[in-house]
Design a protein around this motif. Structure first.
Motif, PDB file in Angstrom:
ATOM      1  N   ALA A   1     -17.547   9.187 -19.067  1.00 46.18           N
ATOM      2  CA  ALA A   1     -16.773   8.455 -19.243  1.00 46.18           C
ATOM      3  C   ALA A   1     -15.742   8.061 -18.141  1.00 46.18           C
ATOM      4  N   GLU A   2     -15.247   8.938 -17.488  1.00 44.74           N
ATOM      5  CA  GLU A   2     -14.166   8.826 -16.315  1.00 44.74           C
ATOM      6  C   GLU A   2     -14.538   9.848 -15.384  1.00 44.74           C
ATOM      7  N   HIS A   3     -14.235   9.453 -14.251  1.00 44.96           N
ATOM      8  CA  HIS A   3     -14.338  10.215 -12.991  1.00 44.96           C
ATOM      9  C   HIS A   3     -13.542   9.751 -11.961  1.00 44.96           C
ATOM     10  N   GLY A   4     -12.568   8.749 -12.162  1.00 49.50           N
ATOM     11  CA  GLY A   4     -11.751   8.562 -11.081  1.00 49.50           C
ATOM     12  C   GLY A   4     -11.754   6.846 -10.768  1.00 49.50           C
ATOM     13  N   LEU A   5     -11.467   6.667  -9.365  1.00 51.80           N
ATOM     14  CA  LEU A   5     -11.791   5.372  -8.693  1.00 51.80           C
ATOM     15  C   LEU A   5     -12.939   5.427  -8.004  1.00 51.80           C
ATOM     16  N   VAL A   6     -13.875   5.565  -8.784  1.00 49.49           N
ATOM     17  CA  VAL A   6     -15.263   5.238  -8.294  1.00 49.49           C
ATOM     18  C   VAL A   6     -15.666   3.713  -8.017  1.00 49.49           C
ATOM     19  N   PRO A   7     -16.822   3.488  -7.166  1.00 46.44           N
ATOM     20  CA  PRO A   7     -16.982   2.166  -7.077  1.00 46.44           C
ATOM     21  C   PRO A   7     -16.947   1.199  -8.245  1.00 46.44           C
ATOM     22  N   SER A   8     -17.572   1.557  -9.196  1.00 50.14           N
ATOM     23  CA  SER A   8     -17.690   0.681 -10.375  1.00 50.14           C
ATOM     24  C   SER A   8     -16.206   0.345 -10.935  1.00 50.14           C
ATOM     25  N   VAL A   9     -15.456   1.304 -11.083  1.00 54.49           N
ATOM     26  CA  VAL A   9     -13.925   1.287 -11.414  1.00 54.49           C
ATOM     27  C   VAL A   9     -13.049   0.405 -10.424  1.00 54.49           C
ATOM     28  N   GLN A  10     -13.574   0.497  -9.172  1.00 57.83           N
ATOM     29  CA  GLN A  10     -12.736  -0.441  -7.975  1.00 57.83           C
ATOM     30  C   GLN A  10     -13.159  -1.782  -8.281  1.00 57.83           C
ATOM     31  N   ALA A  11     -14.487  -2.014  -8.513  1.00 58.83           N
ATOM     32  CA  ALA A  11     -15.098  -3.522  -8.573  1.00 58.83           C
ATOM     33  C   ALA A  11     -14.583  -4.088  -9.664  1.00 58.83           C
ATOM     34  N   SER A  12     -14.114  -3.347 -10.840  1.00 66.03           N
ATOM     35  CA  SER A  12     -13.821  -3.801 -12.350  1.00 66.03           C
ATOM     36  C   SER A  12     -12.363  -4.171 -12.114  1.00 66.03           C
ATOM     37  N   ARG A  13     -11.440  -3.193 -11.350  1.00 65.27           N
ATOM     38  CA  ARG A  13     -10.072  -3.575 -11.365  1.00 65.27           C
ATOM     39  C   ARG A  13      -9.816  -4.828 -10.155  1.00 65.27           C
ATOM     40  N   MET A  14     -10.445  -4.912  -9.259  1.00 60.77           N
ATOM     41  CA  MET A  14     -10.275  -5.952  -8.296  1.00 60.77           C
ATOM     42  C   MET A  14     -10.639  -7.131  -8.858  1.00 60.77           C
ATOM     43  N   THR A  15     -11.825  -7.173  -9.850  1.00 60.04           N
ATOM     44  CA  THR A  15     -12.098  -8.345 -10.517  1.00 60.04           C
ATOM     45  C   THR A  15     -11.012  -8.750 -11.572  1.00 60.04           C
ATOM     46  N   LEU A  16     -10.504  -7.725 -12.218  1.00 59.96           N
ATOM     47  CA  LEU A  16      -9.373  -8.186 -13.229  1.00 59.96           C
ATOM     48  C   LEU A  16      -8.268  -8.782 -12.522  1.00 59.96           C
ATOM     49  N   ALA A  17      -7.784  -8.218 -11.165  1.00 55.19           N
ATOM     50  CA  ALA A  17      -6.767  -8.557 -10.506  1.00 55.19           C
ATOM     51  C   ALA A  17      -6.841  -9.966 -10.161  1.00 55.19           C
TER      52      ALA A  17
ATOM     53  N   GLU B   1      -4.630  -0.295 -17.936  1.00 57.29           N
ATOM     54  CA  GLU B   1      -3.682   0.181 -16.794  1.00 57.29           C
ATOM     55  C   GLU B   1      -3.599  -0.865 -15.755  1.00 57.29           C
ATOM     56  N   GLU B   2      -4.589  -1.669 -15.487  1.00 57.64           N
ATOM     57  CA  GLU B   2      -4.485  -2.566 -14.390  1.00 57.64           C
ATOM     58  C   GLU B   2      -3.554  -3.786 -14.845  1.00 57.64           C
ATOM     59  N   LEU B   3      -3.615  -3.937 -16.146  1.00 57.31           N
ATOM     60  CA  LEU B   3      -3.043  -5.214 -16.569  1.00 57.31           C
ATOM     61  C   LEU B   3      -1.383  -4.884 -16.691  1.00 57.31           C
ATOM     62  N   GLU B   4      -1.148  -3.505 -16.742  1.00 62.88           N
ATOM     63  CA  GLU B   4       0.214  -2.993 -16.703  1.00 62.88           C
ATOM     64  C   GLU B   4       0.828  -2.891 -15.419  1.00 62.88           C
ATOM     65  N   GLN B   5      -0.131  -2.335 -14.604  1.00 65.71           N
ATOM     66  CA  GLN B   5       0.237  -1.862 -13.204  1.00 65.71           C
ATOM     67  C   GLN B   5      -0.892  -2.151 -12.307  1.00 65.71           C
ATOM     68  N   SER B   6      -0.937  -3.383 -11.488  1.00 69.08           N
ATOM     69  CA  SER B   6      -2.142  -3.701 -11.113  1.00 69.08           C
ATOM     70  C   SER B   6      -2.272  -3.033  -9.452  1.00 69.08           C
ATOM     71  N   ILE B   7      -3.311  -2.411  -9.342  1.00 65.92           N
ATOM     72  CA  ILE B   7      -3.769  -2.022  -8.199  1.00 65.92           C
ATOM     73  C   ILE B   7      -4.907  -2.652  -7.409  1.00 65.92           C
ATOM     74  N   GLY B   8      -5.587  -3.642  -8.011  1.00 65.73           N
ATOM     75  CA  GLY B   8      -6.565  -4.476  -7.593  1.00 65.73           C
ATOM     76  C   GLY B   8      -6.366  -4.892  -6.136  1.00 65.73           C
ATOM     77  N   PHE B   9      -5.521  -5.462  -5.804  1.00 63.70           N
ATOM     78  CA  PHE B   9      -5.393  -6.177  -4.534  1.00 63.70           C
ATOM     79  C   PHE B   9      -4.891  -4.955  -3.557  1.00 63.70           C
ATOM     80  N   ALA B  10      -4.427  -4.039  -3.959  1.00 61.89           N
ATOM     81  CA  ALA B  10      -4.111  -2.805  -3.269  1.00 61.89           C
ATOM     82  C   ALA B  10      -5.605  -2.087  -2.789  1.00 61.89           C
ATOM     83  N   LEU B  11      -6.561  -1.987  -3.790  1.00 64.39           N
ATOM     84  CA  LEU B  11      -7.672  -1.579  -3.327  1.00 64.39           C
ATOM     85  C   LEU B  11      -8.618  -2.324  -2.182  1.00 64.39           C
ATOM     86  N   SER B  12      -8.334  -3.673  -2.515  1.00 60.44           N
ATOM     87  CA  SER B  12      -8.862  -4.649  -1.545  1.00 60.44           C
ATOM     88  C   SER B  12      -8.378  -4.337  -0.167  1.00 60.44           C
ATOM     89  N   TYR B  13      -7.188  -4.488  -0.265  1.00 55.71           N
ATOM     90  CA  TYR B  13      -6.550  -3.907   1.260  1.00 55.71           C
ATOM     91  C   TYR B  13      -6.855  -2.709   1.729  1.00 55.71           C
TER      92      TYR B  13
END
Length: 271
Positions: free
Chosen positions: A67-83, A236-248
């Protein structure tokens, strides 16, 4: 996939009338809600039967493991999409799940097919190591990747592997496919000249095939599990967004190596 000639759709999964919802032959409200775990319900939905205690333990363990293994590519794509679209949770979950392919998460199904090939090559009571070597040599000749072996972080065996195998042993599951997975691991150095150790994508089919879980549904297990992890990341992204930081982070070290128009001057920062 075979294209059938049926003109009337059929399903054995669910039906309902004014008073009752039926799922796999059972009354949803009387027999299932509050009386069955989600893991057992998933098994019932996919296979049409309730799991044995061993099957429950093994299936539940695989869902927890992947279920969980950190900021793997699928998670990064998901968080950047929500951002970029914080009102579209479903789109962000989909963005992460769409990354489940032959390299990430989807390798469970292809590893399972590899195990079946070795099993068929060995035959009843045959030499698993010899069969594994023969199949691996064919993969090598065809330049096919060996699914479920090797990991960019876990150079020894993925730590989840032994725990999943232990759960299968502790609960009396069939260990035949674990034996196949380990035979492949032993023979890999002869074929490619280096060790590639089992990772969780091979451990999952090794234990699930041993409880009779259907091969075509193997890919669904990591997809279901990772959906839970994605929802956690998106909350967590909705509470503490890192999506744009990941893009940067992705563009900070980017070097352009294409052609440039005359007079173009590079700037120190990116917009």
């Amino acid at each position: 996939m075979k294209i059938g000639k049926a003109t009337v759709p059929h399903t054995a999964i669910s039906t309902s009338n004014e008073d009752t919802i039926v799922v796999r032959g059972e009354d949803l409200c009387k027999d299932l809600i509050g009386k069955i775990s989600f893991t057992d319900y998933f098994h019932l939905l996919v296979t049409g039967s309730r799991p044995t205690p061993a099957a429950t333990a093994v299936l539940d363990a695989t869902l927890v493991a992947i279920a969980e293994h950190g900021l793997v590519p699928s998670v990064q794509a998901s968080r950047m999409t929500l951002a970029a679209a914080p009102d579209a949770l479903q789109g962000a979950v989909a963005a992460g799940i769409l990354g489940c392919g032959s390299v990430i998460l989807g390798a469970s199904e292809t590893a399972g097919r590899l195990f079946i090939e070795v099993e068929e090559r060995a035959g009843a009571g045959g030499d698993l190591d010899a069969a594994a070597l023969a199949v691996l040599q064919e993969y090598r000749a065809a330049r096919k990747a060996i699914p479920g072996y090797g990991h960019p972080l876990h150079k020894a065996r993925d730590p989840r592997v032994e725990r999943l195998f232990a759960v299968a042993r502790e609960h009396g599951a069939n260990l035949h496919y674990i034996a196949i997975a380990e035979a492949i691991e032993r023979q890999i150095p002869q074929v490619i000249g280096k060790d590639l150790r089992l990772n969780v994508s091979a451990a999952i089919p090794a234990v699930l095939l041993g409880i009779g879980f259907p091969l075509p549904a193997l890919k669904g297990v990591p997809i279901l599990a990772r959906t839970a992890g994605l929802i956690a990341h998106l909350t967590e992204e909705l509470e503490q967004s890192i999506g744009f930081a990941l893009s940067y982070q992705a563009t900070r070290e980017l070097e352009y190596d294409g052609e440039l128009p005359a007079g173009f001057a590079a700037t120190a920062s990116h917009s």
